[in-house]
Design a protein around this motif. Structure first.
Motif, PDB file in Angstrom:
ATOM      1  N   ASN A 159      21.764   4.007   0.747  1.00 27.29           N
ATOM      2  CA  ASN A 159      21.995   4.501  -0.540  1.00 27.29           C
ATOM      3  C   ASN A 159      22.576   3.666  -1.247  1.00 27.29           C
ATOM      4  O   ASN A 159      22.361   3.432  -2.616  1.00 27.29           O
ATOM      5  CB  ASN A 159      22.702   5.875  -0.359  1.00 27.29           C
ATOM      6  CG  ASN A 159      21.772   7.083   0.023  1.00 27.29           C
ATOM      7  OD1 ASN A 159      20.586   7.132  -0.232  1.00 27.29           O
ATOM      8  ND2 ASN A 159      22.309   7.940   1.307  1.00 27.29           N
ATOM      9  N   ALA A 160      23.820   3.251  -0.747  1.00 29.71           N
ATOM     10  CA  ALA A 160      24.511   2.200  -1.690  1.00 29.71           C
ATOM     11  C   ALA A 160      23.822   0.926  -1.975  1.00 29.71           C
ATOM     12  O   ALA A 160      23.937   0.405  -3.258  1.00 29.71           O
ATOM     13  CB  ALA A 160      26.027   2.073  -0.988  1.00 29.71           C
ATOM     14  N   THR A 161      23.245   0.408  -1.002  1.00 33.49           N
ATOM     15  CA  THR A 161      22.522  -0.869  -1.209  1.00 33.49           C
ATOM     16  C   THR A 161      21.393  -0.632  -2.132  1.00 33.49           C
ATOM     17  O   THR A 161      21.213  -1.720  -2.970  1.00 33.49           O
ATOM     18  CB  THR A 161      21.852  -1.535   0.367  1.00 33.49           C
ATOM     19  OG1 THR A 161      23.032  -1.432   0.979  1.00 33.49           O
ATOM     20  CG2 THR A 161      21.170  -2.754   0.151  1.00 33.49           C
ATOM     21  N   PHE A 162      20.702   0.427  -2.185  1.00 30.72           N
ATOM     22  CA  PHE A 162      19.598   0.692  -2.999  1.00 30.72           C
ATOM     23  C   PHE A 162      19.892   0.736  -4.324  1.00 30.72           C
ATOM     24  O   PHE A 162      19.410   0.149  -5.346  1.00 30.72           O
ATOM     25  CB  PHE A 162      18.712   1.669  -2.587  1.00 30.72           C
ATOM     26  CG  PHE A 162      17.622   2.164  -3.289  1.00 30.72           C
ATOM     27  CD1 PHE A 162      16.353   1.320  -3.146  1.00 30.72           C
ATOM     28  CD2 PHE A 162      17.660   2.954  -4.435  1.00 30.72           C
ATOM     29  CE1 PHE A 162      15.258   1.730  -4.004  1.00 30.72           C
ATOM     30  CE2 PHE A 162      16.541   3.206  -5.297  1.00 30.72           C
ATOM     31  CZ  PHE A 162      15.372   2.563  -4.791  1.00 30.72           C
ATOM     32  N   ALA A 163      21.203   1.546  -4.444  1.00 27.47           N
ATOM     33  CA  ALA A 163      21.547   1.656  -5.905  1.00 27.47           C
ATOM     34  C   ALA A 163      22.051   0.435  -6.599  1.00 27.47           C
ATOM     35  O   ALA A 163      21.799  -0.009  -7.759  1.00 27.47           O
ATOM     36  CB  ALA A 163      22.676   2.581  -6.048  1.00 27.47           C
ATOM     37  N   LYS A 164      22.632  -0.615  -5.787  1.00 22.26           N
ATOM     38  CA  LYS A 164      23.334  -2.121  -6.298  1.00 22.26           C
ATOM     39  C   LYS A 164      21.795  -2.710  -6.496  1.00 22.26           C
ATOM     40  O   LYS A 164      22.099  -3.366  -7.609  1.00 22.26           O
ATOM     41  CB  LYS A 164      24.270  -2.335  -5.363  1.00 22.26           C
ATOM     42  CG  LYS A 164      24.699  -3.670  -5.554  1.00 22.26           C
ATOM     43  CD  LYS A 164      25.879  -4.279  -4.747  1.00 22.26           C
ATOM     44  CE  LYS A 164      26.437  -5.551  -5.145  1.00 22.26           C
ATOM     45  NZ  LYS A 164      27.563  -6.085  -4.297  1.00 22.26           N
ATOM     46  N   ALA A 165      20.918  -2.770  -5.590  1.00 22.48           N
ATOM     47  CA  ALA A 165      20.010  -3.819  -5.606  1.00 22.48           C
ATOM     48  C   ALA A 165      18.850  -3.256  -6.783  1.00 22.48           C
ATOM     49  O   ALA A 165      18.398  -4.236  -7.476  1.00 22.48           O
ATOM     50  CB  ALA A 165      19.347  -4.028  -4.283  1.00 22.48           C
ATOM     51  N   ALA A 166      18.534  -2.094  -6.709  1.00 20.16           N
ATOM     52  CA  ALA A 166      17.224  -1.451  -7.428  1.00 20.16           C
ATOM     53  C   ALA A 166      17.625  -0.845  -8.723  1.00 20.16           C
ATOM     54  O   ALA A 166      16.905  -0.844  -9.771  1.00 20.16           O
ATOM     55  CB  ALA A 166      16.587  -0.738  -6.521  1.00 20.16           C
ATOM     56  N   VAL A 167      18.880  -0.248  -8.739  1.00 21.11           N
ATOM     57  CA  VAL A 167      19.329   0.905  -9.807  1.00 21.11           C
ATOM     58  C   VAL A 167      19.951   0.035 -10.845  1.00 21.11           C
ATOM     59  O   VAL A 167      19.894   0.132 -12.132  1.00 21.11           O
ATOM     60  CB  VAL A 167      19.718   2.020  -9.282  1.00 21.11           C
ATOM     61  CG1 VAL A 167      20.002   3.081 -10.850  1.00 21.11           C
ATOM     62  CG2 VAL A 167      18.906   2.791  -8.537  1.00 21.11           C
ATOM     63  N   VAL A 168      21.023  -0.613 -10.445  1.00 21.31           N
ATOM     64  CA  VAL A 168      22.006  -1.141 -11.337  1.00 21.31           C
ATOM     65  C   VAL A 168      21.195  -2.191 -12.270  1.00 21.31           C
ATOM     66  O   VAL A 168      21.824  -2.287 -13.540  1.00 21.31           O
ATOM     67  CB  VAL A 168      23.376  -1.672 -10.553  1.00 21.31           C
ATOM     68  CG1 VAL A 168      24.072  -2.665 -11.725  1.00 21.31           C
ATOM     69  CG2 VAL A 168      23.980  -0.779  -9.855  1.00 21.31           C
ATOM     70  N   PRO A 169      20.572  -3.084 -11.837  1.00 19.69           N
ATOM     71  CA  PRO A 169      20.001  -3.915 -12.709  1.00 19.69           C
ATOM     72  C   PRO A 169      18.974  -3.417 -13.951  1.00 19.69           C
ATOM     73  O   PRO A 169      19.113  -3.797 -15.068  1.00 19.69           O
ATOM     74  CB  PRO A 169      19.124  -4.842 -11.778  1.00 19.69           C
ATOM     75  CG  PRO A 169      19.735  -4.769 -10.420  1.00 19.69           C
ATOM     76  CD  PRO A 169      20.054  -3.323 -10.453  1.00 19.69           C
ATOM     77  N   LYS A 170      18.510  -2.248 -13.544  1.00 22.90           N
ATOM     78  CA  LYS A 170      17.539  -1.643 -14.394  1.00 22.90           C
ATOM     79  C   LYS A 170      18.412  -0.910 -15.635  1.00 22.90           C
ATOM     80  O   LYS A 170      18.261  -0.814 -16.767  1.00 22.90           O
ATOM     81  CB  LYS A 170      16.627  -0.324 -13.781  1.00 22.90           C
ATOM     82  CG  LYS A 170      15.581  -1.292 -12.932  1.00 22.90           C
ATOM     83  CD  LYS A 170      15.006  -0.203 -12.177  1.00 22.90           C
ATOM     84  CE  LYS A 170      13.625  -0.731 -11.267  1.00 22.90           C
ATOM     85  NZ  LYS A 170      14.267  -1.656 -10.323  1.00 22.90           N
ATOM     86  N   VAL A 171      19.664  -0.341 -15.047  1.00 20.91           N
ATOM     87  CA  VAL A 171      20.379   0.176 -15.900  1.00 20.91           C
ATOM     88  C   VAL A 171      21.250  -0.832 -16.887  1.00 20.91           C
ATOM     89  O   VAL A 171      21.221  -0.483 -18.188  1.00 20.91           O
ATOM     90  CB  VAL A 171      21.644   1.021 -15.203  1.00 20.91           C
ATOM     91  CG1 VAL A 171      22.713   1.581 -16.253  1.00 20.91           C
ATOM     92  CG2 VAL A 171      21.168   2.166 -14.354  1.00 20.91           C
ATOM     93  N   ASN A 172      21.598  -1.881 -16.742  1.00 20.41           N
ATOM     94  CA  ASN A 172      22.051  -2.618 -17.415  1.00 20.41           C
ATOM     95  C   ASN A 172      21.282  -3.301 -18.369  1.00 20.41           C
ATOM     96  O   ASN A 172      21.312  -3.769 -19.502  1.00 20.41           O
ATOM     97  CB  ASN A 172      22.496  -4.238 -16.359  1.00 20.41           C
ATOM     98  CG  ASN A 172      24.046  -3.879 -16.011  1.00 20.41           C
ATOM     99  OD1 ASN A 172      24.844  -3.434 -16.776  1.00 20.41           O
ATOM    100  ND2 ASN A 172      24.213  -3.990 -14.761  1.00 20.41           N
TER     101      ASN A 172
END
Length: 268
Positions: A159-172
């Motif tokens: 969960n944490a790794t996925f959020a950092k790698a896949a979600v955060v860049p898209k949000v930014n």
């Protein structure tokens, strides 16, 4: 073997197994040229058979049914097979059909329905991070493939790794684009899932996703899209910025997938 012929054969076998269980075939658009989709449902569960042309992948998925809106779109992959129309033949299509039929047969279906009902009860104020990611697909459609790959390669879901790698860049990237409509939509998803989320889900939203936003301007844009509750929680979570996340280990490939891969290699 032509893909339409193979796909229709597999779907017909699946539907034959589902009809005695009260399932009906629902109309679904195949607007995406890279996907062929068929959908079957009863009052509590839906199944879809999907062929991803760009990946040469045949997938059986399931999700729960809602009373008013049909499938809840929280799809879970139940079985995955490689199928290359230029290499594989009717024998391979029959193997896939047999596996899909066994998966949707009555004993498995009843177990799945119980799991779906339990999951819906648990989701009332207890949404987990994976549920959050699947809701974020409405904002970032490309996230669906990332989720699929994560579920296929790792157990448990990182969960944490996925959020950092896949979600955060898209949000930014979204915040940098300044698209107010999508930013507002993103805020609505985060507000709702934070309200209904379990502790893991809330931590992912504040400590990983929101704390991963870069730049004061982007932070301000995001903050404006959040409700008061999440604004306060994010403010508190900022003190945890910079904390490291332990790496999560990949799962071993299942015996079934090893045999499926071996079967595919033997046909080449």
């Amino acid at each position: 073997m032509m893909i339409n012929e193979a796909y229709d054969f597999i779907c017909s076998r699946v539907y034959e197994a589902l009809q005695p269980q009260g399932f009906q075939k629902l109309n679904v658009s195949n607007a995406d040229n890279d996907e062929i989709v068929s959908l079957y449902a009863n009052d509590t569960i839906a199944y879809s058979v999907i062929f991803y042309a760009d990946k040469n992948r045949m997938v059986l998925e399931s999700c729960g049914m809602t009373e008013d809106e049909g499938p809840d779109n929280d799809w879970k992959a139940l079985a995955t097979w490689m199928f290359d129309p230029e290499i594989n033949d009717k024998k391979d299509a029959n193997s896939i059909a047999n596996d899909f039929v066994a998966t949707v047969s009555a004993p498995v279906r009843l177990k799945t329905q119980r799991q779906q009902k339990k999951k819906k009860r648990d989701e009332d104020g207890n949404v987990d991070p994976v549920f959050l990611y699947k809701r974020l697909v409405t904002v970032f459609p490309e996230l669906r493939e990332d989720i699929f790959n994560e579920e296929d390669c790792y157990e448990p879901f990182r969960n944490a790794t996925f959020a950092k790698a896949a979600v955060v860049p898209k949000v930014n990237a979204l915040l940098a684009s300044g698209n107010r409509q999508l930013i507002t939509k993103l805020g609505a998803v985060l507000n709702a899932q934070y309200k209904n989320g379990d502790m893991d889900c809330r931590s992912i939203i504040t400590i990983v996703i929101l704390n991963g936003i870069e730049g004061e301007k982007n932070e301000q844009l995001m903050n404006e899209a959040l409700d008061e509750t999440l604004q306060k929680s994010w403010k508190y979570a900022k003190r945890y910025r910079g904390r490291s996340v332990k790496p999560e280990k990949p799962k071993k490939q299942s015996k079934f997938k090893q045999l499926a891969a071996q079967n595919l290699n033997e046909t080449r």
